[in-house]
Motif scaffolding. Sequence first.
Motif, PDB file in Angstrom:
ATOM      1  N   ALA A   1       0.856  -1.192   0.000  1.00  0.00           N
ATOM      2  CA  ALA A   1       0.000   0.000   0.000  1.00  0.00           C
ATOM      3  C   ALA A   1       0.886   1.234   0.000  1.00  0.00           C
ATOM      4  CB  ALA A   1      -0.904   0.015   1.224  1.00  0.00           C
ATOM      5  N   GLU A   2       0.366   2.265  -0.602  1.00  0.00           N
ATOM      6  CA  GLU A   2       1.088   3.536  -0.691  1.00  0.00           C
ATOM      7  C   GLU A   2       0.052   4.614  -0.383  1.00  0.00           C
ATOM      8  OE1 GLU A   2       3.342   4.243  -4.502  1.00  0.00           O
ATOM      9  OE2 GLU A   2       1.827   5.816  -4.638  1.00  0.00           O
ATOM     10  N   ILE A   3       0.338   5.478   0.578  1.00  0.00           N
ATOM     11  CA  ILE A   3      -0.634   6.500   0.990  1.00  0.00           C
ATOM     12  C   ILE A   3       0.016   7.868   0.874  1.00  0.00           C
ATOM     13  CG2 ILE A   3      -2.166   7.330   2.832  1.00  0.00           C
ATOM     14  CD1 ILE A   3      -1.857   4.540   4.137  1.00  0.00           C
TER      15      ILE A   3
ATOM     16  N   ALA B   1      -0.821  -3.953   5.112  1.00  0.00           N
ATOM     17  CA  ALA B   1       0.144  -2.976   4.563  1.00  0.00           C
ATOM     18  C   ALA B   1      -0.421  -1.566   4.666  1.00  0.00           C
ATOM     19  CB  ALA B   1       0.458  -3.316   3.102  1.00  0.00           C
ATOM     20  N   THR B   2      -1.717  -1.431   4.414  1.00  0.00           N
ATOM     21  CA  THR B   2      -2.358  -0.118   4.468  1.00  0.00           C
ATOM     22  C   THR B   2      -2.308   0.446   5.889  1.00  0.00           C
ATOM     23  OG1 THR B   2      -3.802  -0.794   2.661  1.00  0.00           O
ATOM     24  CG2 THR B   2      -4.501   1.118   3.938  1.00  0.00           C
ATOM     25  N   ALA B   3      -2.594  -0.404   6.867  1.00  0.00           N
ATOM     26  CA  ALA B   3      -2.548   0.051   8.266  1.00  0.00           C
ATOM     27  C   ALA B   3      -1.118   0.421   8.656  1.00  0.00           C
ATOM     28  CB  ALA B   3      -3.099  -1.034   9.186  1.00  0.00           C
ATOM     29  N   VAL B   4      -0.154  -0.401   8.254  1.00  0.00           N
ATOM     30  CA  VAL B   4       1.239  -0.134   8.634  1.00  0.00           C
ATOM     31  C   VAL B   4       1.737   1.147   7.953  1.00  0.00           C
ATOM     32  CG1 VAL B   4       3.610  -0.999   8.504  1.00  0.00           C
ATOM     33  CG2 VAL B   4       1.746  -2.557   9.123  1.00  0.00           C
ATOM     34  N   ALA B   5       1.385   1.338   6.673  1.00  0.00           N
ATOM     35  CA  ALA B   5       1.783   2.575   5.981  1.00  0.00           C
ATOM     36  C   ALA B   5       1.159   3.780   6.678  1.00  0.00           C
ATOM     37  CB  ALA B   5       1.356   2.516   4.515  1.00  0.00           C
TER      38      ALA B   5
END
Lengths: 785, 181
Positions: free
Chosen positions: A484-486, A554-558
């Motif tokens: 994920a990339e935010i 991945a989204t939560a960690v990002a």
Amino acid sequence: MTTPAQTQIRGMGHSVKRKEDPRFLRGRGHYVDDIKLPGMLYMDIARSPYAHAKILNIDASKALALPGVLAVITGKDLDAAGLAWMPTLMSDKQMVLPVDRVVYQAQEVAAVIATDRYIAADAITLIDVEYEPLPPVVDPIKALEPDAPLVRPDREQKTNHIWHWEAGDAGKTDEAFNSAEVVVAQDLYIPRIHVSSIETCGCVASFDKVEGKLTVYMTTQAPHAIRTVFSLVSGIPEHKIRIISPDIGGGFGGKVPVYPGYVIASVASIQTGLPIKWIEDRSENLQADSFARDYHIHAELAAKRDGTMQALRVKTIADHGAFDAAANPSKFPAGLFSVITGSYALDAAHVEVDGVYTNKPSGGVAYRCSFRVTEAVHTIERMVDTLAQQLHMDPADIRMKNFIPPDAFPYKSATGWEYDSGNYPAALQKAMDKVGYAELRREQAEKRARGELMGIGISTFTEIVGAGPSNTFDILGIKMFDSAEIRVHPTGSAIVRIGVQTQGQGHETTFAQIVAEELGLPVENIAVEHGDTDTAPYGLGTYASRSTPTAGAATAVAARKIRDKAKKLAAHLLEASEDDIEWSDYKFQVKGVPSRSVTMQQVAFAAYTNHPQGMEAGLEAVDYYDPPNLTFPFGAYICVVDIDRGTGEVKIRRFVAIDDCGNVINPMIVEGQIHGGLTMGMAPALLEAITYDENGNIQQGNLMEYLLPTAMETPVWETDRTVTPSPHHPFGAKGVGESATVGAPPAIANAVVDALSHLGVTHLDIPITPWKVYAILQEHGATEV
Amino acid sequence: MTSPTNTAKTQHVTITINGKPVEADVEPRLLLVHFIREVAGLTGTHIGCDTTSCGACTVLVDGTPAKSCTLLAVQADGAAIATVEGLEQGGELHPVQEGFFQEHGLQCGFCTPGMMMTATALLARNPDPSEAEIRRAISGNLCRCTGYVNIVKSIQYAAKKINAAETAPVAAAVGAEVRQA
């Protein structure tokens, strides 16, 4: 209690209406067949009428003479470019177009490129192919006999045996069986079925000769992996290939493989420099695209006389068709079938699978199931009932007696899996209370006394999803992380790009909710993009219920990486030490002083306008998440059936489904996934099966013969849940999209066997069709007169 | 279709789609669904099978639901067709669209347009259908994602909304009479 901030943010646990719906409701979805590019040509495919034949000659002259036909592509053309064969995801290879032989009915034989789809369809009927039929190999057990014809003479090994795989401890298991007080054994066939997403497969391949870049809009569940494979096979540099997975009309595993049509269309576009559209007909989709299941299983269960289960021994012949083109992780040719010990504490287990070639299209893809878990769950749940029947025990009692106890987690199974968390007795008890189990048993006894047929079936399944940890899981060597990339914009809205993508699961909504929860930004201000390899971070795609366990993590960690940086900015804005800043109720505040606080929106603005000296500007993060373990969702299903003694029809009167997928992002979407999964579980239990005659002709090659459930057969599903969070997932979630498909079939089969058990029936293979039941009723004189 | 290489005889048709006439010279074999999608450019109507089984291509032909993969464009010459693109009026979603949104009646969205057209026709002839009547009405429309439960709820939501809108003026009129009396 819900706080005002929670109401505004609508993160975890909210039934947020879907962000993707406004376009679908207006007919403005963007599916592959909706794409129209300037100068676009159409492709259609001529297919083999034979399951096994030599190709003596292909004469395309009449097709080429038809006005509007630009080219006819055969295996010989592709062979000249080294592309007549392509690698599968399972270390095998498969024909793109055949050079001299066909190995299944409906196999692609030649492709036509024309200015119009009607002309392309006309032209394929004008291609003369001269075949010499060969004896087909239809039965996978006969395929292993020494004199069986060879499906794949191209291989060095002159046998139809593909591989042998096993798990567990054979010695310990045999020992347990040798000293067992009770042993039950059963043959089970889990038939070949087809996902039949309502949108078929297709692509628009568009090669830009000036840029040297190939763009393929494709019905794929795994665009990044496809890009890498395309690059390795074609030699086109990877940055010159762009795979776009647009809106997808259902996937369920059937859109993971690379089908020959995608490759031929790409080759044709590269050669012509024009966009090529290829869209399958339903019949092509149903006859030639990869199939699921097709496991011939022999299972034995050893137990004590008091019903304590001790050991499980399973041998399986897996019909993989003519190419081993399944989509399992590389080290798992039989997928995660070894989760077959299910929800039960067994001392020992040993499971073997042998993969076999036959003259059928490729088998072994999923049908809304994580890598062969459905076959495993069906086996163990039928075997538990078989044992209960043998010992005259109630199927609920025997389950309660043998469950892995709630305090035994993390639990190491006899085949080596470490179950993360579970509370099986609680789920079954909840299902029994909801359905009114004791009352139903009384009703059944009364009805049985009157000759009426009613059955109650239980399935208490454990799934294994979220592949997977990189030390064990890869596909073609690519580790099964996800990403994920935010980016948070100055005014506090954000864009999220993920390595997985929706085929209906609602990622645009749920992934926005994850970010909303972690960053305290309202969900409507977060956009989610996916499916375009030029813009999304690399990921392995959506199948096997892996999106939430992997890319969701991945989204939560990002987001947490962003929050770490935001905390420094908050300290700067609040003129406090970072150690004195805490994240509370979706904002940063000075510890114990709620009046001194800043929101993430304020922090985001500062990240671009007022960041401290020495700090990098901007507010964004990327994460490639390598899960430490898989997640193990579970459930308890109870099905009540009535059997029509006049027709043999099985009617599902009630179906109670208690699911546990840990913490829930969006309850509305989870319930929708369960509804759909239950329906795709009922389908193979009662309706769907693909069979072949002795010549290898498919017998259910269109939707008039292959019966998908309609609203008439589908009951009202009664759902509820328990919540046992995953201890290793960043927000305690587990995958859920396939639980119901996995858990439902044995509940239904067990209910039907239960309804007929007093007649001496101990097992029925699925699908349990009216005529199958009627034959049994006739045999026992139990039909209604 | 309209390909210049096409030597087959063509026939002129005028088909009104969502109130707008669309004229073209078409091959007699052109399917209505291809006319809608490729000649009129309205791609909300989908194709899911080749045996009239799935209903993804359902449109209304003079108010009656029809599977547009099994009609020829020439058969629809002069007819009035309604597709999913015509449901929204004046920027407001049709109650059926609203129902599908509120009740999570769609997932992948592929069967949705056909399903909603069938539902619209059902509610036009039967404004207060029972669950069994709803299920029978949509039994020619296959959905692989939702398990139908929420589709039934979506149509019930729409029925309620339509009935509320229709009874409101009636109630007002009845009230007026009462006052006059």
